[in-house]
Scaffold this active site. Structure first.
Site, PDB file in Angstrom:
ATOM      1  N   THR A   1     -55.510  30.591  43.657  1.00 36.22           N
ATOM      2  CA  THR A   1     -55.978  29.919  42.438  1.00 36.22           C
ATOM      3  C   THR A   1     -55.031  28.834  41.939  1.00 36.22           C
ATOM      4  O   THR A   1     -55.419  28.037  41.075  1.00 36.22           O
ATOM      5  CB  THR A   1     -56.096  30.948  41.296  1.00 36.22           C
ATOM      6  OG1 THR A   1     -54.786  31.513  41.085  1.00 36.22           O
ATOM      7  CG2 THR A   1     -57.090  32.048  41.628  1.00 36.22           C
TER       8      THR A   1
ATOM      9  N   ASP B   1     -48.637  30.938  49.460  1.00 41.78           N
ATOM     10  CA  ASP B   1     -48.790  32.320  49.902  1.00 41.78           C
ATOM     11  C   ASP B   1     -49.900  32.332  50.965  1.00 41.78           C
ATOM     12  O   ASP B   1     -50.346  31.275  51.434  1.00 41.78           O
ATOM     13  CB  ASP B   1     -49.055  33.266  48.715  1.00 41.78           C
ATOM     14  CG  ASP B   1     -50.435  33.090  48.086  1.00 41.78           C
ATOM     15  OD1 ASP B   1     -51.193  32.199  48.506  1.00 41.78           O
ATOM     16  OD2 ASP B   1     -50.754  33.859  47.149  1.00 41.78           O
TER      17      ASP B   1
ATOM     18  N   CYS C   1     -51.600  28.550  46.138  1.00 41.88           N
ATOM     19  CA  CYS C   1     -52.000  29.941  46.340  1.00 41.88           C
ATOM     20  C   CYS C   1     -53.529  29.966  46.242  1.00 41.88           C
ATOM     21  O   CYS C   1     -54.175  28.926  46.375  1.00 41.88           O
ATOM     22  CB  CYS C   1     -51.298  30.897  45.373  1.00 41.88           C
ATOM     23  SG  CYS C   1     -51.592  30.613  43.614  1.00 41.88           S
TER      24      CYS C   1
ATOM     25  N   HIS D   1     -42.993  10.578  25.243  1.00 42.99           N
ATOM     26  CA  HIS D   1     -43.139  11.762  26.098  1.00 42.99           C
ATOM     27  C   HIS D   1     -41.779  12.355  26.471  1.00 42.99           C
ATOM     28  O   HIS D   1     -41.658  13.559  26.669  1.00 42.99           O
ATOM     29  CB  HIS D   1     -43.928  11.408  27.359  1.00 42.99           C
ATOM     30  CG  HIS D   1     -45.274  10.816  27.059  1.00 42.99           C
ATOM     31  ND1 HIS D   1     -46.260  11.524  26.416  1.00 42.99           N
ATOM     32  CD2 HIS D   1     -45.776   9.580  27.282  1.00 42.99           C
ATOM     33  CE1 HIS D   1     -47.324  10.746  26.271  1.00 42.99           C
ATOM     34  NE2 HIS D   1     -47.054   9.558  26.777  1.00 42.99           N
TER      35      HIS D   1
ATOM     36  N   HIS E   1     -47.188  11.896  31.367  1.00 43.24           N
ATOM     37  CA  HIS E   1     -46.865  12.507  30.071  1.00 43.24           C
ATOM     38  C   HIS E   1     -45.853  13.648  30.176  1.00 43.24           C
ATOM     39  O   HIS E   1     -45.056  13.830  29.259  1.00 43.24           O
ATOM     40  CB  HIS E   1     -48.134  13.058  29.421  1.00 43.24           C
ATOM     41  CG  HIS E   1     -49.090  11.991  28.987  1.00 43.24           C
ATOM     42  ND1 HIS E   1     -50.064  12.203  28.044  1.00 43.24           N
ATOM     43  CD2 HIS E   1     -49.225  10.695  29.368  1.00 43.24           C
ATOM     44  CE1 HIS E   1     -50.763  11.090  27.860  1.00 43.24           C
ATOM     45  NE2 HIS E   1     -50.280  10.162  28.658  1.00 43.24           N
TER      46      HIS E   1
HETATM   47  C1  RB5 Z   1     -53.777  36.415  46.398  1.00 45.13           C
HETATM   48  O1  RB5 Z   1     -54.861  37.244  46.639  1.00 45.13           O
HETATM   49  C2  RB5 Z   1     -53.963  35.682  45.086  1.00 45.13           C
HETATM   50  O2  RB5 Z   1     -53.841  36.570  44.037  1.00 45.13           O
HETATM   51  C3  RB5 Z   1     -52.970  34.564  44.959  1.00 45.13           C
HETATM   52  O3  RB5 Z   1     -53.099  33.672  46.036  1.00 45.13           O
HETATM   53  C4  RB5 Z   1     -53.084  33.706  43.713  1.00 45.13           C
HETATM   54  O4  RB5 Z   1     -54.381  33.259  43.532  1.00 45.13           O
HETATM   55  C5  RB5 Z   1     -52.502  34.254  42.492  1.00 45.13           C
HETATM   56  O5  RB5 Z   1     -52.481  33.628  41.421  1.00 45.13           O
END
Ligand code: RB5
Length: 146
Positions: free
Chosen positions: A67, A8, A65, A133, A98
């Site tokens: 996180t 994203d 993304c 596994h 695994h």
């Molecule tokens: C975008 O702001 C953020 O929410 C997205 O990149 C991600 O971290 C969501 O899990």
């Protein structure tokens, strides 16, 4: 090996770093974006990428993304996907050995490009150990058929 790569807006620069790594490693890949200046919704990229791994069109997928969490949650909704959220090299190796993870997700706001490159390289180069596994991931596949 064919790899699909997506992010994203929160993962664009790390995605570019990883596409450079895939080129250095001579791995065939397709980058499906986003090429966005504005905010987008991570499931709009993570789910289509996961579907293309689940269908067999790609062997593995890399999702980024902010996180890594949203991409992980999204990809794991697709049957046949075992997407691992990974931010360390030990887990990158372990999840191939695994879990036979077929997708990896990372957060650009969590780790730097050097570590991300090591994680992806390790993940791509590590084989599934099968044995006990295989039985465990078989139970996940069985649950998906219910
Ligand atoms: C975008 O702001 C953020 O929410 C997205 O990149 C991600 O971290 C969501 O899990």
């Amino acid at each position: 090996m064919k790899v699909i790569l997506a992010s994203d807006h929160g993962g664009i620069s790390l995605r570019k770093e990883i596409s450079g790594l895939l080129e250095e490693m001579n791995i065939e890949y397709q980058d499906i974006g986003c090429d966005c200046a504005d905010s987008v919704d991570y499931p709009d990229y993570g789910i289509p990428a996961a579907e293309r791994v689940a269908s067999g069109e790609f062997d593995k997928g890399i999702l980024i993304c902010g996180t890594g969490i949203g991409m992980s949650i999204s990809a794991n909704k697709v049957k046949g996907i075992r997407a691992a959220l990974v931010h360390d090299v030990f887990s990158a190796k372990a999840t191939r050995e695994h879990n036979d993870s077929n997708m990896i997700t990372m957060g650009e706001r969590v780790i730097g490009p050097g570590l991300a490159r090591e994680i992806v390289k390790t993940w791509l180069e590590t084989e599934f150990q099968a044995g006990r596994h295989a039985n465990r991931i078989g139970k996940i596949a069985d649950y998906e058929t219910k």
